[in-house]
Scaffold this active site. Sequence first.
Site: not given
Length: 288
Positions: A47, A110, A136, A141, A164, A206
């Site tokens: 991303t 979302y 992840y 987000r 992650k 990361i």
Amino acid sequence: MHKLHGTGVALVTPFSPTDFSVDYAALRRLLDFVIDGGVEYIVINGTTAESPTTTTEEKAEILRVAKEHVAGRVPLVYGIGGNDTAAVERTIRSTDLEGITAILSASPYYNKPTQRGIVAHYQRLADAAPVPVLLYNVPGRTASNISAETTLTLAQHPNIIGTKEASGNVEQCMQIAAGKPTDFLLISGDDMLTTPLISFGGVGIISVLANAFPRKFSDMTRHALAGDYAAASKLLFELLPLNPLMYEEANPVGVKVALELLEVIPGAVRLPLLEASEGLKARIKALL
């Protein structure tokens, strides 16, 4: 999967400042910059790479160029995620993943699925993937959290090798570390939490900052993995004032400013992101 210990860099995608096309010459420079800086592996099309704004054709070409230019010098992880499970599965099946060590897949955004829905989503992707899968978790987000219990459930899948963790919830990360299989990779998704996570079982990071500061960040992570937390903290504290500026006007705006000031790549981003304000540029330049 020891090859995914240490510093991975969530590589940005360089764009031309004139027409915002992908700047492949700059991409090659950036790949060399982070490899020469000592990172252990590179995440392509995450991303931070502004993957929501790159086309299917651009993604394929970025991956091709990266594989060709890296030429096996470090492992590559490839980002494939989304909030339509069937569509993500189709993308996994249609992508040339030869030479890719693992897929990094962000939790669906979302939709706000239940924990059962998150488990079902990742199990389906892991069943389809010809390479191992990294979870992840980035609730800031995606608007939903992968709980520690869910992560530990998914850790039992033979093709899910790690996570992650960018929840910022240290207690949740500790719960994962306490309950995970020995070989399941707990990877920090927050640059500033790298050393704390390593101290109780994490295997690395990361990183966003490692785009611009690969040597300093790689050295910091290696010190932490060796148990030298004093040396790791010293390097971490040097980066501490810069870190909030990387996100003040959205990621990767800040780190692209740093890379432009270091004359590695242009600082251009694609809408809906905008180039950094002059004030932000000035503050990053002062710290550099």
